[in-house]
Motif scaffolding. Structure first.
Motif, short mmCIF file in Angstrom:
data_model
loop_
_atom_site.label_atom_id
_atom_site.label_comp_id
_atom_site.label_asym_id
_atom_site.label_seq_id
_atom_site.Cartn_x
_atom_site.Cartn_y
_atom_site.Cartn_z
N ARG A 78 -6.78 -4.02 -6.34
CA ARG A 78 -6.33 -3.10 -5.30
C ARG A 78 -6.16 -1.71 -5.88
NH1 ARG A 78 -1.00 -6.02 -3.46
NH2 ARG A 78 -1.06 -6.65 -5.65
N LYS A 79 -6.66 -0.71 -5.16
CA LYS A 79 -6.59 0.66 -5.63
C LYS A 79 -5.15 1.12 -5.73
CE LYS A 79 -8.10 5.38 -4.66
NZ LYS A 79 -8.85 6.29 -3.75
N VAL A 80 -4.82 1.80 -6.82
CA VAL A 80 -3.48 2.36 -7.02
C VAL A 80 -3.47 3.77 -6.43
CG1 VAL A 80 -1.76 3.09 -8.71
CG2 VAL A 80 -3.08 0.99 -9.09
N GLN A 81 -2.69 3.97 -5.40
CA GLN A 81 -2.63 5.27 -4.75
C GLN A 81 -1.84 6.28 -5.60
OE1 GLN A 81 -0.98 4.52 -0.87
NE2 GLN A 81 -2.54 3.00 -0.36
N ASP A 82 -0.70 5.84 -6.11
CA ASP A 82 0.14 6.71 -6.92
C ASP A 82 1.11 5.85 -7.72
OD1 ASP A 82 2.10 5.92 -5.07
OD2 ASP A 82 1.84 7.72 -3.86
N ASP A 83 2.01 6.49 -8.46
CA ASP A 83 2.94 5.73 -9.31
C ASP A 83 3.86 4.84 -8.50
OD1 ASP A 83 3.97 8.29 -8.42
OD2 ASP A 83 5.71 7.93 -9.66
N ARG A 84 4.30 5.32 -7.32
CA ARG A 84 5.18 4.50 -6.47
C ARG A 84 4.45 3.25 -6.00
NH1 ARG A 84 5.48 3.24 -1.46
NH2 ARG A 84 3.64 4.50 -1.07
N HIS A 85 3.19 3.40 -5.66
CA HIS A 85 2.41 2.28 -5.17
C HIS A 85 2.22 1.22 -6.26
CE1 HIS A 85 -1.58 0.69 -3.35
NE2 HIS A 85 -0.56 0.16 -2.72
N LEU A 86 1.95 1.66 -7.49
CA LEU A 86 1.81 0.72 -8.60
C LEU A 86 3.12 -0.03 -8.84
CD1 LEU A 86 0.35 -0.50 -11.04
CD2 LEU A 86 1.08 1.50 -12.36
N ARG A 87 4.21 0.70 -8.81
CA ARG A 87 5.53 0.09 -9.03
C ARG A 87 5.80 -0.99 -7.98
NH1 ARG A 87 11.03 1.87 -7.79
NH2 ARG A 87 12.41 1.25 -9.47
N LEU A 88 5.43 -0.70 -6.74
CA LEU A 88 5.65 -1.64 -5.65
C LEU A 88 4.76 -2.87 -5.81
CD1 LEU A 88 7.27 -1.86 -2.95
CD2 LEU A 88 5.22 -0.98 -1.83
N MET A 89 3.49 -2.67 -6.16
CA MET A 89 2.59 -3.81 -6.30
C MET A 89 3.02 -4.73 -7.44
SD MET A 89 -1.28 -2.47 -5.45
CE MET A 89 -1.32 -1.16 -6.66
N ALA A 90 3.46 -4.15 -8.55
CA ALA A 90 3.92 -4.98 -9.66
C ALA A 90 5.17 -5.76 -9.26
CB ALA A 90 4.21 -4.11 -10.88
N ALA A 91 6.08 -5.11 -8.53
CA ALA A 91 7.33 -5.75 -8.13
C ALA A 91 7.10 -6.87 -7.14
CB ALA A 91 8.28 -4.71 -7.52
N GLN A 92 6.01 -6.82 -6.36
CA GLN A 92 5.71 -7.85 -5.37
C GLN A 92 4.81 -8.95 -5.93
OE1 GLN A 92 5.02 -4.77 -1.87
NE2 GLN A 92 5.01 -6.84 -1.08
N THR A 93 4.65 -8.97 -7.25
CA THR A 93 3.86 -10.01 -7.90
C THR A 93 4.79 -10.90 -8.72
OG1 THR A 93 2.00 -8.46 -8.07
CG2 THR A 93 1.89 -10.47 -9.38
N ARG A 94 4.62 -12.19 -8.61
CA ARG A 94 5.52 -13.11 -9.31
C ARG A 94 5.34 -13.01 -10.82
NH1 ARG A 94 6.75 -18.76 -6.40
NH2 ARG A 94 8.51 -18.45 -7.80
N PRO A 95 6.44 -13.11 -11.56
CA PRO A 95 6.34 -13.13 -13.02
C PRO A 95 5.42 -14.25 -13.49
CG PRO A 95 8.62 -12.86 -12.32
CD PRO A 95 7.84 -13.15 -11.08
#
Length: 481
Positions: free
Chosen positions: A323-340
């Protein structure tokens, strides 16, 4: 910097309740069918959805100081001034909000601030006859999501849609209990997606002009097929009423948080382990980027999944697991919504060359682990030398102790910055440590001076250590904040 990872009406308490397994949710992640496009009436949609939207009444005890001030808490002063001891010191505060039934066995999604700090929560169905006492399953203030539970069966559970497939311009309906007048339906469109800036750690709001008012918090935002696309949570208003700017938590984010709260008793988030910062136009030019999309890695945390995968400072993360990373906030959100423990593929840009890395995410520490470096503001000035007025020194044990700089940090310590210089006006300050100048490593003051003498332009790219982490800073002698 913010480590990686409302203002509306209501309240919550944190009570994590473990469940052996998730309840059965009704999920439909297909695109909105053409047959569900707007017609002359939304009555069939409302008739389908309205039974799933409930009123939530919460009560909590608030301790209050008397109007005469804290000194009168002392019994001596109370007797001296003749103030009776039996005046009430506590009051019961009541709040009204909404919620959405998401499973037939009684799980209800709502906004965290609706139930925050509540001693008692009651849920009233829209039939006006049925009422239940509810318990809090779990809350997540970082997204303003809460899950509560009533002991009931065969409740009218709503169907949850894939909010990522929602489009700007799609018609949506907001359902809730504004101002306590009773269940109300309003219509509007999706005005924008991926809104942020409301003060939460993880924000990806749907903006809508469907009227949302006090009491709507926690209610449903549905598409014209009657599927849940968001949980209404906030408005921008000068009067307290609707001005056409409302926000809802996307159903995908709410669903992820809900499932973690039910299954794990807490919200576990993926942890990458980097400090990231937004890409400004100035940084895009320095790194020869086509645009400002993506997230710039300012530093990599020692021992983190990012370090194990080979990420380096100066990398630009372009894609996260396809998934394309729009900005730093978007990356932070995508990582947080992925299970460890999930392995994801990152597409990055390093020194002008694209490459892929695979990272096995860790679990986000409680205080967060994916951070965002601050933007250095810029001002316009007459100086031609971007580092004019900057004085550096070697890192000695004494000044390490003075500025709290850990032993592993190596560079040139900034000891003085002329307040009128471009560097000061654009964010450099005493106590910062210059690690790189125009992407060349420096380990002491002499090296920093030599690299500064190489500068032939009015702009310089610094990588500095500041406040416990590193960031990139563009200093342009021809710009001011």
């Amino acid at each position: 910097m913010i480590l990686a990872g409302l203002f509306l009406f209501g309240m919550a308490t944190v009570e994590a309740v473990r469940a052996a397994e998730l309840p059965k949710f009704k999920v439909d992640d297909s695109p909105l069918p053409a047959s569900a496009q707007p017609n002359f009436t939304f009555h069939p949609v409302v008739e389908k959805v309205a039974p799933s939207v409930v009123n939530i009444y919460s009560t909590k005890t608030v301790r209050q100081l008397p109007i005469w001030g804290p000194f009168m808490e002392d019994p001596f002063f109370r007797r001296f001034f003749g103030i009776p001891d039996d005046l009430p010191r506590e009051r019961r505060e009541r709040s009204l909000g909404s919620g959405v039934i998401v499973s037939e066995d009684g799980y209800i999604l709502t906004a965290n601030h609706v139930v925050e700090g509540a001693d008692e929560i009651r849920v009233a169905l829209p039939d006006g006859k049925t009422e239940y006492e509810a318990r809090i399953v779990g809350t997540d203030p970082r997204t303003d999501v809460a899950v509560i539970k009533v002991e009931a069966r065969n409740l009218p559970a709503i169907t949850i849609a894939d909010s990522d497939k929602l489009r700007v311009g799609d018609v949506v309906l907001a359902i809730g209990n504004p101002f306590g007048v009773g269940q109300t339906v309003t219509m509007g469109i999706v005005s924008a997606k991926s809104r942020s800036g409301l003060g939460l750690d993880y924000e990806d709001f749907i903006q809508t002009d469907a009227p949302i008012n006090p009491g709507n918090s926690g209610g449903a935002l549905v598409d014209v097929a009657g599927r849940l696309v968001g949980i209404n949570t906030a408005i921008i208003s000068r009067s307290g009423g609707n001005l056409g700017i409302g926000f809802a938590i996307p159903s995908n984010l709410a669903r992820y948080v809900m499932e973690r709260l039910i299954e794990d008793g807490k919200v576990t988030r993926g942890y990458l382990g980097v400090y990231i910062q937004p890409i400004t136009p100035e940084l895009a030019r320095q790194f020869d980027l086509k645009d400002t999309s993506g997230a710039l890695v300012a530093d990599v945390i020692d021992g983190s999944p990012a370090e194990d995968a080979g990420l380096k400072a100066g990398d630009v993360i372009l894609e996260f697991d396809g998934r394309k990373v729009q900005d730093d906030r978007h990356l932070r959100l995508m990582a947080a919504q992925t299970r460890p423990s999930t392995e994801v593929r990152l597409r990055i840009l390093r020194d002008g060359r694209e490459m892929s890395l695979r990272v096995k995410l860790g679990e986000m520490p409680q205080e967060g682990g994916l951070a965002r470096a601050g933007r250095g503001g810029l001002r316009r000035g007459p100086q031609a030398d971007p580092l004019d007025g900057v004085v550096v020194d070697d890192l000695t044990p004494r000044n390490r102790q003075m500025f709290g700089i850990p032993p592993h940090v190596r560079g040139a310590l900034v000891v003085e910055v002329d307040p009128e210089s471009p560097a000061a006006q654009q964010g450099l300050q005493p106590g910062d440590v210059i690690l790189e100048i125009n992407r060349r490593r420096v380990t002491n003051a002499d090296e920093a001076v030599r690299e500064s003498e190489r500068i032939r332009e009015s702009t310089v790219l610094l990588r500095v250590w500041s406040g416990g982490a590193s960031r990139y800073l563009v200093i342009d002698a021809n710009r001011r904040r």
